[in-house]
Write an enzyme that holds these catalytic residues in place. Structure first.
Site, PDB file in Angstrom:
ATOM      1  N   ARG A  45       0.823  -1.216   0.000  1.00  0.00           N
ATOM      2  CA  ARG A  45       0.000   0.000   0.000  1.00  0.00           C
ATOM      3  C   ARG A  45       0.856   1.265   0.000  1.00  0.00           C
ATOM      4  NH1 ARG A  45      -5.198  -1.401   3.858  1.00  0.00           N
ATOM      5  NH2 ARG A  45      -6.563  -2.009   2.152  1.00  0.00           N
ATOM      6  N   LYS A 206     -18.269 -15.605   4.601  1.00  0.00           N
ATOM      7  CA  LYS A 206     -19.725 -15.505   4.729  1.00  0.00           C
ATOM      8  C   LYS A 206     -20.435 -15.123   3.452  1.00  0.00           C
ATOM      9  CE  LYS A 206     -19.774 -13.976   9.530  1.00  0.00           C
ATOM     10  NZ  LYS A 206     -19.749 -12.714  10.273  1.00  0.00           N
ATOM     11  N   GLY A 359      -9.247  -8.194   0.945  1.00  0.00           N
ATOM     12  CA  GLY A 359      -8.032  -8.130   1.749  1.00  0.00           C
ATOM     13  C   GLY A 359      -7.394  -9.491   1.936  1.00  0.00           C
ATOM     14  N   GLY A 382     -12.872  -3.948   1.291  1.00  0.00           N
ATOM     15  CA  GLY A 382     -14.263  -3.480   1.293  1.00  0.00           C
ATOM     16  C   GLY A 382     -14.562  -2.582   0.109  1.00  0.00           C
TER      17      GLY A 382
END
Ligand code: ADP
Ligand code: MG
Length: 405
Positions: A45, A206, A359, A382
């Site tokens: 990053r 999930k 991620g 996200g």
């Protein structure tokens, strides 16, 4: 209809304005993983932000102030989340001195003094309680130390925070940095003008966190490959007893709907045919491969099996565009990482446009030793998910536009 990506592509970038002699504030995403000694374990990053910072230096910005968050502090100082831990690595990568600013308000005059090309790094912006609340007072204060605002924090662009969103109210010139534009360009290639067939590979923990994604891409894709704990819920929907596996009972019906929607839209769905099961995730003694419908009593499915890897491999091989979001199993544990790593290699080896979001997925791609072999790995977890879901990210929303539309 204007797509979300089309809208975001139309924001002005730092290249579209003149920054000579101006005080430039760049919101970067230096939220990097660190070990318990605060050593950076992956500086991707930081490296991703260099192009914008170097551009500011090369184009004679009067000063460059870098703003970022790190970790999840609770609105107050915490040593382990200090951006001081980033300073040295940044200096090394930039080959330039970076001045650390503990409190930007009291250093305001120094930042404004305009001695050419100085680079300042502010302390973690989430030490200010106003950041996450998108407090206009904090936004205004940040705006007062710059003439130009550049948002290059793609990984945080799905947040409406003071330094990613609110600040745009108080700055005249507000544009996107190179990383932001690069990310949009990469997703545009996969979603707006893909070379078909296009395959979405999803996995992870999930169904609930990725259901909007599944619903929104159904009309765009040709194949859907599902693995990870997410596939457990789908297998449950097929009537299999998943025993102690992680799945979401309340989403079994949703999974059924997704399968029906896929059929309606002519999307071919691939689910695991065999799985790796274990008697215990923490202390595995008994680990074996079984057909997906034969999970033993008391066992959990924790990875896709070898036949599934083969099946998925064949399915992706014929694709020209592949989007991957979500590991195929508990890849953090060695014994349950094979399916994810093998699939990572399979995707990376395809003659296709390959894009990785998420991620943990980016981390898994890296651990598989394949991070150099994808067309693009997003720096946003996200944020990339929301982008795939068709949303306009707040970090782009209020920036200046080329068309003024
Ligand atoms: P990303 O961050 O890439 O979006 P997620 O956060 O959705 O991915 O999911 C990653 C997590 O899912 C990992 O921590 C992994 O251990 C977990 N996971 C994947 N498969 C399983 C499984 N079969 N059982 C339990 N956890 C799983
Ligand atoms: Mg995750």
């Amino acid at each position: 209809m204007i797509s979300n990506i089309h809208y975001m592509k139309d924001v002005k970038s730092i290249r579209d304005i003149d920054i000579t002699g101006k005080r430039v504030l760049v919101r970067v995403d230096f939220n990097v993983p660190m070990d318990s000694h605060q050593t950076i374990t992956d500086d991707r990053r930081i490296r991703s932000a260099l192009q914008t910072i170097n551009y500011c230096i090369d184009h004679n910005a009067c000063s460059i102030t870098l703003v970022s968050h790190l970790g999840r502090p609770k609105g107050e100082y915490e040593e382990r989340f200090s951006l001081r831990h980033i300073q040295k690595r940044l200096e090394r990568l930039l080959h330039k001195r970076v001045e650390f600013i503990e409190d930007f308000e009291s250093s305001k005059d120094e930042i404004s003094a305009c001695s050419l090309e100085r680079v300042f790094l502010l302390e973690n912006i989430r030490f200010y309680p106003g950041e996450k609340k998108n407090d206009p007072e904090l936004s205004r204060k940040l705006a007062s130390i710059c003439d130009v605002y550049v948002n290059d924090a793609f990984g945080t662009s799905h947040r409406k925070h003071a330094s990613t969103y609110g600040i745009t109210e108080f700055v005249d010139e507000k544009v996107a940095g190179f990383l932001m534009m690069k990310e949009i360009e990469a997703f545009s290639k996969a979603l707006e003008s893909p070379v078909r067939p296009i395959t979405l590979v999803v996995g992870g923990a999930k169904i609930s966190s990725k259901i909007t994604l599944l619903e929104s891409v159904m009309k765009k894709i040709d194949k859907l490959i599902i693995g990870g704990a997410m596939s457990n819920t789908f297998l449950k929907a097929l009537g299999y007893n998943m025993q102690a596996s992680l799945y979401e009972q309340s989403y079994v019906e949703t999974a059924e709907n997704v399968l029906q929607e896929a059929k309606k839209n002519n999307v071919k769905v691939y689910l695991p045919v065999d799985v790796v099961i274990t008697d215990s995730v923490e202390r595995p003694i008994d680990v074996k491969v079984v057909p997906a419908q034969d999970v033993l009593e008391g066992f959990s499915a924790v990875d896709i099996g070898p036949a599934t890897v083969k099946l998925f491999h064949e399915a992706i091989e014929l694709s020209n565009t592949i989007i991957w979001n979500g590991p195929m199993g508990i890849y953090e544990i060695d014994r349950f990482s094979k399916g994810t790593f093998k699939l990572a290699s399979a995707i990376a080896g395809c003659y296709a446009y390959t894009i990785v979001g998420g991620g943990d997925t980016a981390d898994a791609a890296d651990k598989a030793g394949e991070s150099e072999n994808f067309s693009f790995i997003s720096t946003g977890g996200g944020a990339s998910l929301e982008l795939l879901e068709g949303k306009i990210l707040p970090g782009f929303e209020k920036l200046d536009r080329k068309q003024g539309a």
